[in-house]
Design a protein around this motif. Structure first.
Motif, PDB file in Angstrom:
ATOM      1  N   ASP A   1      27.595  36.677  21.727  1.00  0.00           N
ATOM      2  CA  ASP A   1      27.133  37.525  20.633  1.00  0.00           C
ATOM      3  C   ASP A   1      26.494  38.814  21.152  1.00  0.00           C
ATOM      4  O   ASP A   1      25.486  39.281  20.620  1.00  0.00           O
ATOM      5  CB  ASP A   1      26.170  36.771  19.712  1.00  0.00           C
ATOM      6  CG  ASP A   1      26.891  35.850  18.732  1.00  0.00           C
ATOM      7  OD1 ASP A   1      28.123  35.697  18.866  1.00  0.00           O
ATOM      8  OD2 ASP A   1      26.234  35.287  17.840  1.00  0.00           O
TER       9      ASP A   1
ATOM     10  N   GLY B   1      30.903  34.578  22.105  1.00  0.00           N
ATOM     11  CA  GLY B   1      30.209  33.875  21.037  1.00  0.00           C
ATOM     12  C   GLY B   1      31.038  33.934  19.773  1.00  0.00           C
ATOM     13  O   GLY B   1      32.116  34.544  19.745  1.00  0.00           O
ATOM     14  N   ASN B   2      30.551  33.354  18.705  1.00  0.00           N
ATOM     15  CA  ASN B   2      31.320  33.418  17.462  1.00  0.00           C
ATOM     16  C   ASN B   2      31.440  34.842  16.944  1.00  0.00           C
ATOM     17  O   ASN B   2      32.491  35.246  16.427  1.00  0.00           O
ATOM     18  CB  ASN B   2      30.705  32.507  16.400  1.00  0.00           C
ATOM     19  CG  ASN B   2      29.246  32.795  16.117  1.00  0.00           C
ATOM     20  OD1 ASN B   2      28.386  32.477  16.947  1.00  0.00           O
ATOM     21  ND2 ASN B   2      28.927  33.376  14.974  1.00  0.00           N
ATOM     22  N   HIS B   3      30.388  35.658  17.104  1.00  0.00           N
ATOM     23  CA  HIS B   3      30.452  37.012  16.555  1.00  0.00           C
ATOM     24  C   HIS B   3      31.379  37.929  17.343  1.00  0.00           C
ATOM     25  O   HIS B   3      31.795  38.960  16.820  1.00  0.00           O
ATOM     26  CB  HIS B   3      29.046  37.620  16.474  1.00  0.00           C
ATOM     27  CG  HIS B   3      28.286  37.168  15.271  1.00  0.00           C
ATOM     28  ND1 HIS B   3      28.576  37.588  14.004  1.00  0.00           N
ATOM     29  CD2 HIS B   3      27.247  36.301  15.138  1.00  0.00           C
ATOM     30  CE1 HIS B   3      27.755  37.033  13.144  1.00  0.00           C
ATOM     31  NE2 HIS B   3      26.936  36.235  13.808  1.00  0.00           N
TER      32      HIS B   3
ATOM     33  N   THR C   1      32.319  29.396  24.149  1.00  0.00           N
ATOM     34  CA  THR C   1      31.653  29.480  22.854  1.00  0.00           C
ATOM     35  C   THR C   1      31.565  28.098  22.227  1.00  0.00           C
ATOM     36  O   THR C   1      32.046  27.104  22.785  1.00  0.00           O
ATOM     37  CB  THR C   1      32.404  30.442  21.920  1.00  0.00           C
ATOM     38  OG1 THR C   1      31.636  30.653  20.728  1.00  0.00           O
ATOM     39  CG2 THR C   1      33.781  29.905  21.543  1.00  0.00           C
TER      40      THR C   1
ATOM     41  N   THR D   1      33.352  27.707  16.176  1.00  0.00           N
ATOM     42  CA  THR D   1      33.535  29.139  15.919  1.00  0.00           C
ATOM     43  C   THR D   1      34.486  29.428  14.757  1.00  0.00           C
ATOM     44  O   THR D   1      34.194  30.309  13.934  1.00  0.00           O
ATOM     45  CB  THR D   1      34.004  29.858  17.198  1.00  0.00           C
ATOM     46  OG1 THR D   1      32.917  29.887  18.138  1.00  0.00           O
ATOM     47  CG2 THR D   1      34.447  31.284  16.915  1.00  0.00           C
TER      48      THR D   1
ATOM     49  N   HIS E   1      27.623  29.659  24.230  1.00  0.00           N
ATOM     50  CA  HIS E   1      27.073  30.142  22.965  1.00  0.00           C
ATOM     51  C   HIS E   1      26.874  28.962  22.007  1.00  0.00           C
ATOM     52  O   HIS E   1      27.587  28.789  21.022  1.00  0.00           O
ATOM     53  CB  HIS E   1      27.976  31.199  22.348  1.00  0.00           C
ATOM     54  CG  HIS E   1      27.289  31.923  21.226  1.00  0.00           C
ATOM     55  ND1 HIS E   1      26.246  32.790  21.448  1.00  0.00           N
ATOM     56  CD2 HIS E   1      27.447  31.870  19.879  1.00  0.00           C
ATOM     57  CE1 HIS E   1      25.811  33.261  20.296  1.00  0.00           C
ATOM     58  NE2 HIS E   1      26.518  32.700  19.321  1.00  0.00           N
ATOM     59  N   GLN E   2      25.906  28.176  22.339  1.00  0.00           N
ATOM     60  CA  GLN E   2      25.399  27.101  21.486  1.00  0.00           C
ATOM     61  C   GLN E   2      23.963  26.866  21.920  1.00  0.00           C
ATOM     62  O   GLN E   2      23.601  27.175  23.063  1.00  0.00           O
ATOM     63  CB  GLN E   2      26.237  25.838  21.623  1.00  0.00           C
ATOM     64  CG  GLN E   2      25.848  24.681  20.743  1.00  0.00           C
ATOM     65  CD  GLN E   2      25.814  25.007  19.258  1.00  0.00           C
ATOM     66  OE1 GLN E   2      24.898  25.708  18.805  1.00  0.00           O
ATOM     67  NE2 GLN E   2      26.786  24.511  18.501  1.00  0.00           N
TER      68      GLN E   2
ATOM     69  N   HIS F   1      22.848  31.441  20.454  1.00  0.00           N
ATOM     70  CA  HIS F   1      23.306  31.130  19.099  1.00  0.00           C
ATOM     71  C   HIS F   1      22.188  30.861  18.107  1.00  0.00           C
ATOM     72  O   HIS F   1      22.264  31.329  16.961  1.00  0.00           O
ATOM     73  CB  HIS F   1      24.279  29.947  19.131  1.00  0.00           C
ATOM     74  CG  HIS F   1      24.971  29.699  17.823  1.00  0.00           C
ATOM     75  ND1 HIS F   1      25.664  30.683  17.153  1.00  0.00           N
ATOM     76  CD2 HIS F   1      25.087  28.558  17.063  1.00  0.00           C
ATOM     77  CE1 HIS F   1      26.178  30.172  16.034  1.00  0.00           C
ATOM     78  NE2 HIS F   1      25.831  28.899  15.951  1.00  0.00           N
TER      79      HIS F   1
END
Length: 588
Positions: A102, A134-136, A212, A216, A257-258, A296
């Motif tokens: 992110d 990351g998810n974003h 990630t 996601t 990313h967690q 995250h």
């Protein structure tokens, strides 16, 4: 990472045994044995959840310090973060800088309006080595993410790239994506990287695995990740350990990313009250891992995980949100045995030169160091801020007070209700009767100037995703099923922010599928056989946040962007009164 006895030690043991068995051996003539090399110090700077905050964050960071005292610090900004990173790098000969996702997405206007190209440019100048996706990173789709890594001006979004830097040069660091699999079976980006330090018998290597969270696809617009497979996190990590050892890694760092939540302070090492989805992953990780840099959750923590599981002696860290902190991690590596002999970490607050909303310089907090701005990065950021200034400062209306963003995702707020009211207003022509806004899509509070004025930059920062408003028809039964998805066991539990006239009572103690107790529209119960026109943003319309029932709607009408709708609504009165609460009620 070599776990067997080093070769020189075996030779030494054989030599001593031979000497002990040799009658009349002349010990004085025994050749001197070379001293064991001292451990090599490697410093890792950990970052996470930068979210394009190239400028200092205007609202102060509030936290509890190690003494249990409440503190307030103005923090962040790429130029100040760069100075802090350089300061801690300079403390040792060997270092690398790693982010846990992110970096981009959900960003303030000065970065987001330029597709987050300036966030990447700032990280290039900071000297980032690796970033786990990351998810974003997938907010604008995987093809745009590849452009962000590789550079160029190919257009994948409604907004044109390369508006300031033409061509956009791309990231000078490496994105890692160990669990993001393309249709041909390859990973979208490399799963791991290596960094080598020193020479000869002082040479050591650090392996970095990046990935990630598996969920996601439920957090981004589904079309942006179509065709990609997001695999189990622990399996992806553990599957790469043999490759890293084969490559000669003496230390293994995971950047994922967690994250976790904690009841302990930002720099407390006790793991007090640790909870969160990362725990299940950590419990399955290979014990040969030394450090897990996480993110995250936007929480700051340092946990020596062996306090939870003695078989897994790794540090778990997170540096909060927005570049307001960095994590200073030190590894001591024995170059002979290939073992990490010691490790430590501290979260460092990036106190910058803060200003309030009126531009007044805020007094620094003397309990924490204040970093100076890196001149090169400051000039680079100002180039983009200047380019965005006209849009950012344009007044769009007035509101009656501060509208706070949701804390817990089930919290009803005036801001969420305001956004839903604006979306309903903007889509009445499409027959909209209800508008539903996801709380997780509200990025920050909406704080007016002293006279109530709100700027375009303010509303952009609240909703920076560039979503359009979509209106669809649903049966009452579908609407009720959709509302139950707020409380199911699939992903995050969160309530919607609904528009005026809608009301719902919910009960989390009831069984899954029966937690929505009562739903009314303009005082009348929702009729399962009726037809209702519902507005949502395009992220939700595609099934985002796991709300798959949104995809079942019919008679779709695409309306204006969420920001255009908000601006139009704010201009319907001299001052818009913030909506009252009471639309989403938890049963007592």
């Amino acid at each position: 990472m070599i776990k067997t006895a080093p070769k020189f030690a075996l030779i030494l043991l054989a030599s001593l045994a031979l000497s002990a068995c040799s009658a009349g051996a002349d010990l004085a003539s025994t050749p001197a044995i070379a001293a064991t090399p001292k451990p090599v110090e490697v410093k890792i700077i950990g970052l996470n959840d930068f979210h394009g905050n190239i400028e200092p964050i205007r609202r102060p960071l509030r936290f509890t310090d190690d003494a249990g005292q409440q503190q307030q610090v103005y923090a962040a900004g790429a130029a100040y973060l760069t100075t802090a990173v350089e300061t801690y790098r300079a403390k040792t000969e060997h270092s690398l800088t790693i982010a846990a996702g992110d970096l981009i997405g959900g960003s303030p206007l000065a970065s987001s309006i330029f597709l987050d190209e300036p966030a990447i440019g700032a990280m290039n100048r900071l000297g980032l080595d690796f970033n786990a996706v990351g998810n974003h990173e997938f907010d604008r789709g995987w093809k745009e993410l590849r452009r962000i890594q590789e550079g160029g001006c190919e257009k994948h979004t409604l907004r044109a790239p390369c508006a300031v830097e033409n061509p956009y040069p791309g990231a000078e660091f490496t994105f890692l994506a160990a669990n993001v699999i393309m249709p041909d079976g390859t990973s979208l980006f490399p799963g791991y990287g290596m960094k080598r330090f020193g020479e000869g018998d002082r040479a050591v290597s650090v392996g970095i695995i990046g990935l990630t969270l598996k969920d996601t696809p439920t957090l981004v617009t589904p079309s942006g990740v179509a065709g990609l497979d997001f695999t189990d996190e622990a399996d992806a990590i553990n599957g790469l350990i043999p490759a890293l050892e084969e490559a000669g890694a003496d230390a293994i760092v995971v950047t994922i990313h967690q994250g976790l939540t904690t009841q302990a302070g930002y720099n407390d090492k006790s793991c007090g009250g640790i909870d969160g989805p990362l725990l299940d992953i950590l419990a399955r990780l290979d014990p040969r891992i030394d450090v897990v840099i996480s993110g995250h959750t936007h929480r700051a923590y340092i946990c020596q995980y062996s306090a939870i599981d003695p078989a897994r002696d790794f540090l778990v860290t997170s540096a909060g949100y927005g570049g307001s902190m960095l994590t200073d991690i030190t590894l001591m590596i024995d170059p002979a045995s290939g073992e990490v002999t010691a490790k430590s970490a501290d979260n460092i607050i990036i106190q910058s030169v803060g200003t309030d909303r009126e531009g007044n310089i805020a007094a620094p907090n003397p309990a924490f160091p204040q970093f100076a701005a890196n001149a090169d990065v400051a000039a680079y950021v100002e180039m983009y801020v200047a380019a965005s200034r006209d849009a950012a400062t344009r007044p769009v209306g007035k509101i009656s007070g501060e509208a706070r963003d949701p804390g817990p995702p089930t919290e009803e707020t005036a801001l969420g209700n305001l956004i839903a009211d604006a979306q309903l207003f903007a889509t009445r022509a499409a027959g909209a009767q209800i508008a539903l806004m996801n709380n997780s899509g509200i990025r920050t509070s909406l704080i007016p100037a002293a006279d109530g004025t709100i700027s375009y930059g303010d509303i952009y920062t609240v909703q920076p995703f560039g979503n359009t408003l979509i209106t669809k028809s649903f049966t009452g039964a579908q609407l009720l099923a959709l509302l139950e998805q707020q409380f199911d066991d699939e992903g995050l539990v969160q309530t919607f922010s609904p528009s005026q006239g809608f009301a719902m009572v919910w009960d989390m103690t009831a069984p899954v599928g029966a937690r929505v107790v009562e739903v009314t529209l303009d005082g009348d119960p929702v009729d399962p056989a009726g037809i209702y026109r519902v507005t949502m943003n395009s992220f939700l319309a595609a099934g985002g946040d796991g709300f798959t029932v949104f995809t079942q709607g019919t008679n779709t009408v695409t309306g204006p962007t969420d920001l255009d709708g908000m601006e139009a609504y704010l201009q319907t009165a001299d001052i818009i009164q913030l909506p009252a609460l009471g639309r989403m009620i938890a049963a007592q």
